[in-house]
Design a protein around this motif. Structure first.
Motif, PDB file in Angstrom:
ATOM      1  N   MET A 166       3.746  20.543   1.782  1.00 45.32           N
ATOM      2  CA  MET A 166       2.688  20.679   2.749  1.00 45.32           C
ATOM      3  C   MET A 166       3.292  20.449   4.139  1.00 45.32           C
ATOM      4  O   MET A 166       3.958  19.446   4.380  1.00 45.32           O
ATOM      5  CB  MET A 166       1.607  19.638   2.434  1.00 45.32           C
ATOM      6  N   ASN A 167       3.038  21.384   5.013  1.00 39.34           N
ATOM      7  CA  ASN A 167       3.585  21.239   6.356  1.00 39.34           C
ATOM      8  C   ASN A 167       2.688  20.315   7.199  1.00 39.34           C
ATOM      9  O   ASN A 167       1.552  20.018   6.819  1.00 39.34           O
ATOM     10  CB  ASN A 167       3.804  22.606   7.016  1.00 39.34           C
ATOM     11  N   PRO A 168       3.187  19.854   8.349  1.00 41.93           N
ATOM     12  CA  PRO A 168       2.421  18.904   9.174  1.00 41.93           C
ATOM     13  C   PRO A 168       1.050  19.435   9.618  1.00 41.93           C
ATOM     14  O   PRO A 168       0.078  18.674   9.672  1.00 41.93           O
ATOM     15  CB  PRO A 168       3.326  18.665  10.375  1.00 41.93           C
ATOM     16  N   GLU A 169       0.966  20.715   9.902  1.00 46.13           N
ATOM     17  CA  GLU A 169      -0.317  21.288  10.322  1.00 46.13           C
ATOM     18  C   GLU A 169      -1.327  21.258   9.171  1.00 46.13           C
ATOM     19  O   GLU A 169      -2.492  20.904   9.363  1.00 46.13           O
ATOM     20  CB  GLU A 169      -0.117  22.722  10.823  1.00 46.13           C
ATOM     21  N   GLN A 170      -0.877  21.617   7.974  1.00 50.54           N
ATOM     22  CA  GLN A 170      -1.771  21.569   6.814  1.00 50.54           C
ATOM     23  C   GLN A 170      -2.221  20.133   6.546  1.00 50.54           C
ATOM     24  O   GLN A 170      -3.377  19.892   6.225  1.00 50.54           O
ATOM     25  CB  GLN A 170      -1.062  22.126   5.572  1.00 50.54           C
ATOM     26  N   ARG A 171      -1.306  19.213   6.693  1.00 44.88           N
ATOM     27  CA  ARG A 171      -1.634  17.790   6.486  1.00 44.88           C
ATOM     28  C   ARG A 171      -2.674  17.323   7.495  1.00 44.88           C
ATOM     29  O   ARG A 171      -3.619  16.623   7.149  1.00 44.88           O
ATOM     30  CB  ARG A 171      -0.367  16.953   6.590  1.00 44.88           C
TER      31      ARG A 171
ATOM     32  N   ILE B 142      -4.913  19.127   9.069  1.00 48.85           N
ATOM     33  CA  ILE B 142      -6.198  19.755   8.741  1.00 48.85           C
ATOM     34  C   ILE B 142      -6.844  19.056   7.548  1.00 48.85           C
ATOM     35  O   ILE B 142      -8.048  18.773   7.546  1.00 48.85           O
ATOM     36  CB  ILE B 142      -6.011  21.265   8.469  1.00 48.85           C
ATOM     37  N   LEU B 143      -6.046  18.757   6.536  1.00 45.58           N
ATOM     38  CA  LEU B 143      -6.561  18.090   5.341  1.00 45.58           C
ATOM     39  C   LEU B 143      -7.092  16.691   5.671  1.00 45.58           C
ATOM     40  O   LEU B 143      -8.161  16.293   5.198  1.00 45.58           O
ATOM     41  CB  LEU B 143      -5.475  18.017   4.278  1.00 45.58           C
ATOM     42  N   LEU B 144      -6.363  15.953   6.498  1.00 43.00           N
ATOM     43  CA  LEU B 144      -6.811  14.618   6.890  1.00 43.00           C
ATOM     44  C   LEU B 144      -8.118  14.685   7.684  1.00 43.00           C
ATOM     45  O   LEU B 144      -9.014  13.855   7.495  1.00 43.00           O
ATOM     46  CB  LEU B 144      -5.728  13.908   7.698  1.00 43.00           C
ATOM     47  N   LYS B 145      -8.227  15.663   8.549  1.00 44.29           N
ATOM     48  CA  LYS B 145      -9.453  15.833   9.337  1.00 44.29           C
ATOM     49  C   LYS B 145     -10.633  16.159   8.419  1.00 44.29           C
ATOM     50  O   LYS B 145     -11.724  15.602   8.563  1.00 44.29           O
ATOM     51  CB  LYS B 145      -9.248  16.949  10.368  1.00 44.29           C
TER      52      LYS B 145
ATOM     53  N   ALA C 297     -10.873  15.449   5.175  1.00 41.87           N
ATOM     54  CA  ALA C 297     -11.150  14.273   4.353  1.00 41.87           C
ATOM     55  C   ALA C 297     -11.984  13.251   5.130  1.00 41.87           C
ATOM     56  O   ALA C 297     -12.907  12.646   4.578  1.00 41.87           O
ATOM     57  CB  ALA C 297      -9.845  13.647   3.877  1.00 41.87           C
ATOM     58  N   ALA C 298     -11.678  13.066   6.396  1.00 44.77           N
ATOM     59  CA  ALA C 298     -12.449  12.137   7.225  1.00 44.77           C
ATOM     60  C   ALA C 298     -13.889  12.620   7.363  1.00 44.77           C
ATOM     61  O   ALA C 298     -14.836  11.825   7.277  1.00 44.77           O
ATOM     62  CB  ALA C 298     -11.797  11.991   8.595  1.00 44.77           C
ATOM     63  N   LYS C 299     -14.061  13.912   7.558  1.00 40.60           N
ATOM     64  CA  LYS C 299     -15.409  14.472   7.684  1.00 40.60           C
ATOM     65  C   LYS C 299     -16.201  14.292   6.390  1.00 40.60           C
ATOM     66  O   LYS C 299     -17.362  13.873   6.417  1.00 40.60           O
ATOM     67  CB  LYS C 299     -15.318  15.957   8.042  1.00 40.60           C
ATOM     68  N   VAL C 300     -15.583  14.595   5.252  1.00 37.26           N
ATOM     69  CA  VAL C 300     -16.259  14.484   3.957  1.00 37.26           C
ATOM     70  C   VAL C 300     -16.623  13.028   3.677  1.00 37.26           C
ATOM     71  O   VAL C 300     -17.709  12.734   3.177  1.00 37.26           O
ATOM     72  CB  VAL C 300     -15.381  15.067   2.831  1.00 37.26           C
ATOM     73  N   SER C 301     -15.727  12.106   4.000  1.00 37.31           N
ATOM     74  CA  SER C 301     -15.990  10.692   3.702  1.00 37.31           C
ATOM     75  C   SER C 301     -17.144  10.135   4.526  1.00 37.31           C
ATOM     76  O   SER C 301     -17.748   9.136   4.140  1.00 37.31           O
ATOM     77  CB  SER C 301     -14.730   9.861   3.918  1.00 37.31           C
ATOM     78  N   GLN C 302     -17.470  10.785   5.624  1.00 36.83           N
ATOM     79  CA  GLN C 302     -18.572  10.328   6.477  1.00 36.83           C
ATOM     80  C   GLN C 302     -19.895  11.014   6.175  1.00 36.83           C
ATOM     81  O   GLN C 302     -20.933  10.627   6.711  1.00 36.83           O
ATOM     82  CB  GLN C 302     -18.215  10.564   7.953  1.00 36.83           C
ATOM     83  N   ASP C 303     -19.877  12.040   5.318  1.00 39.24           N
ATOM     84  CA  ASP C 303     -21.085  12.816   5.029  1.00 39.24           C
ATOM     85  C   ASP C 303     -21.428  12.691   3.542  1.00 39.24           C
ATOM     86  O   ASP C 303     -20.752  13.288   2.704  1.00 39.24           O
ATOM     87  CB  ASP C 303     -20.856  14.273   5.405  1.00 39.24           C
ATOM     88  N   PRO C 304     -22.477  11.944   3.206  1.00 34.34           N
ATOM     89  CA  PRO C 304     -22.812  11.739   1.792  1.00 34.34           C
ATOM     90  C   PRO C 304     -23.077  13.040   1.024  1.00 34.34           C
ATOM     91  O   PRO C 304     -22.708  13.150  -0.150  1.00 34.34           O
ATOM     92  CB  PRO C 304     -24.080  10.882   1.842  1.00 34.34           C
ATOM     93  N   LEU C 305     -23.675  14.026   1.654  1.00 33.51           N
ATOM     94  CA  LEU C 305     -23.952  15.286   0.977  1.00 33.51           C
ATOM     95  C   LEU C 305     -22.655  16.037   0.658  1.00 33.51           C
ATOM     96  O   LEU C 305     -22.474  16.523  -0.456  1.00 33.51           O
ATOM     97  CB  LEU C 305     -24.877  16.166   1.823  1.00 33.51           C
TER      98      LEU C 305
END
Length: 52
Positions: free
Chosen positions: A1-6, A8-11, A13-21
């Motif tokens: 996984m390149n740094p850009e993909q990482r 995007i994935l971290l961003k 994951a942060a969004k999903v963890s903050q949204d219960p739905l």
């Protein structure tokens, strides 16, 4: 996984963890994929046993 993909994935994951739905939808998809994988494993196991 390149740094850009990482990044995007971290961003995401942060969004999903903050949204219960979103978290529930992701959990359901993961559960469905795991069920499908188990079904395929059982099929393969049954097919291999028939060869012995």
């Amino acid at each position: 996984m390149n740094p850009e993909q990482r990044r995007i994935l971290l961003k995401l994951a942060a969004k999903v963890s903050q949204d219960p739905l979103l978290l529930r939808k992701l959990s359901e998809q993961v559960y469905q994929l795991m069920q499908e994988d188990l079904r395929k494993q059982r099929e393969r196991h049954k097919n291999y046993r028939g060869l012995l």
